[in-house]
Design an enzyme around this catalytic site. Sequence first.
Site, PDB file in Angstrom:
ATOM      1  N   SER A  84       0.820  -1.203   0.000  1.00  0.00           N
ATOM      2  CA  SER A  84       0.000   0.000   0.000  1.00  0.00           C
ATOM      3  C   SER A  84       0.859   1.260   0.000  1.00  0.00           C
ATOM      4  O   SER A  84       1.609   1.505  -0.939  1.00  0.00           O
ATOM      5  CB  SER A  84      -0.959  -0.045   1.191  1.00  0.00           C
ATOM      6  OG  SER A  84      -1.958   0.928   1.079  1.00  0.00           O
TER       7      SER A  84
ATOM      8  N   ASP B  93      -2.246   6.093  -4.090  1.00  0.00           N
ATOM      9  CA  ASP B  93      -1.108   5.371  -3.529  1.00  0.00           C
ATOM     10  C   ASP B  93      -0.845   4.156  -4.425  1.00  0.00           C
ATOM     11  O   ASP B  93      -1.565   3.951  -5.409  1.00  0.00           O
ATOM     12  CB  ASP B  93      -1.373   4.992  -2.071  1.00  0.00           C
ATOM     13  CG  ASP B  93      -2.510   4.007  -1.908  1.00  0.00           C
ATOM     14  OD1 ASP B  93      -3.364   3.913  -2.811  1.00  0.00           O
ATOM     15  OD2 ASP B  93      -2.563   3.311  -0.876  1.00  0.00           O
TER      16      ASP B  93
ATOM     17  N   ASP C  91      -1.428   0.954  -4.424  1.00  0.00           N
ATOM     18  CA  ASP C  91      -2.447  -0.064  -4.717  1.00  0.00           C
ATOM     19  C   ASP C  91      -3.826   0.547  -4.929  1.00  0.00           C
ATOM     20  O   ASP C  91      -4.825  -0.169  -5.022  1.00  0.00           O
ATOM     21  CB  ASP C  91      -2.485  -1.141  -3.633  1.00  0.00           C
ATOM     22  CG  ASP C  91      -3.023  -0.644  -2.300  1.00  0.00           C
ATOM     23  OD1 ASP C  91      -2.875   0.560  -2.012  1.00  0.00           O
ATOM     24  OD2 ASP C  91      -3.568  -1.466  -1.540  1.00  0.00           O
TER      25      ASP C  91
ATOM     26  N   ASP D 216      -6.075   2.224  -3.265  1.00  0.00           N
ATOM     27  CA  ASP D 216      -7.229   2.227  -2.370  1.00  0.00           C
ATOM     28  C   ASP D 216      -7.384   3.588  -1.685  1.00  0.00           C
ATOM     29  O   ASP D 216      -8.351   3.812  -0.965  1.00  0.00           O
ATOM     30  CB  ASP D 216      -7.156   1.097  -1.334  1.00  0.00           C
ATOM     31  CG  ASP D 216      -5.929   1.176  -0.431  1.00  0.00           C
ATOM     32  OD1 ASP D 216      -5.084   2.072  -0.630  1.00  0.00           O
ATOM     33  OD2 ASP D 216      -5.814   0.320   0.466  1.00  0.00           O
TER      34      ASP D 216
END
Length: 463
Positions: free
Chosen positions: A107, A251, A253, A255
Amino acid sequence: MAFDIPADLMVSVSGVRGRVGEALTPEIVTRFAAAFGAFMHERAGGQPRVVLARDSRTSGPMFARAATAALQSVGCEIIDAGLVPTPTALLAIEHHQADGGIVVTASHNPVEWNALKFASHSGMFLDAEEGTRMRAYLADRPIPRAAWNELGDIVPDPDAVQRHIEAVTRIPYLDVVGLRRRRFKVALDCIRGAGAVLLPPLLETLGCEVVAINVEPDGRFHRPPEPVAENLRDLERLVCESGADVGFATDPDADRLSIVGNGGHAIGEDFTLALATQLVLRHAPGPVVTNFSTSRVVEDVAAEAGVPFVRAPVGEINVARAMQEVGATIGGEGNGGVILPAVHLTRDAAVGAALVLQLLLETGQPIDELVARQRPYTIVKDKLPRDAGPIEATYQVLEQELNASVVDRRDGLWLAWPEKGTWLHLRPSGTEPILRIIAEAPSQAEALRLVQLTREALLRPRG
């Protein structure tokens, strides 16, 4: 045989994280993935199906292969979604009615980190109780390996991103036709992460003119991965140079979503959830849930709409569970993570972007004007090494000395003075080996004072 978890491996409801080649190695990944597969077997009562995905980090292919071998070794069928955002992978679990999933992603952590995030059949991350049961296979439960003729197959899933785009465009109050007609100009920074395979085609589907940087998903991040204001200078320049209506940053990933206003200044990641909430409550009034570390600006939006507002411990699964309990229409975390149950109970940058664009369409106001309407707060974030001081003793000292109107110990220590619009949160991070100190107040001086008092209490010599 019991498995010794390395001391510097971060294990929490946010998954298993570590620095590549140090705490996190292929051997560690294989052991955790096999334990997860065994846990899936236990719950499924037969051959489980597991979605596997990764972000763009350079260590991702290596760890995805290690996880693949481990899952096959315990007889799991693997649905390989490849390089996709985390919310795309979680949606794929629901689509395939899989028993669970693993996403290889750290992440917002720096590029030298990677991690495994574990999800259940609901497409939500394992909660604390589920994580404990899974980790029993690392401690005192044998991992049952499959025989040569029972090894799991690998099935590719090339359509996961397109399904995600279609799910976003089906949001009931998203006026796709109106957005295409309006044709917003959007500046985009995907940090060379997994968002690069989702955000550009989604924005184009919504009729946006996209000017983008860092949309090569090669994992060679050009800036610190966390999409906080101080890391978005290139996007701020792009918004100014291109005359964009708004700037979006993700970011690695995807999310989390941060916003740069039309004037070329990052507005702070808490405003992502605040603006998305403002839009949703225009159409579907209902409870709003966020975590203890989120700005009061979200609470103010809920109060203005006259709906209940609930805080939960930090961690996506904690917020999602609270949303289920109260029947929330929207929720999320102040780090730019928007959770819309109408799509899925997971943080999703694509959903956040669509909701913000719809708010711009409906209000006809520039993003900076919408932000200026909110009551001003200053949020200050600080961090110290996890061993900086005696955390439990510090909780007691702060609770006694600061005389807060509200005290909550569900997630570290949260102190609040609602009559002043002020709060303080001290907690150990679940994703980094640090203690987080976050304070918010109407004035920067007061927020800084609370942070400094907390630092002093942590570092105070004790006899």
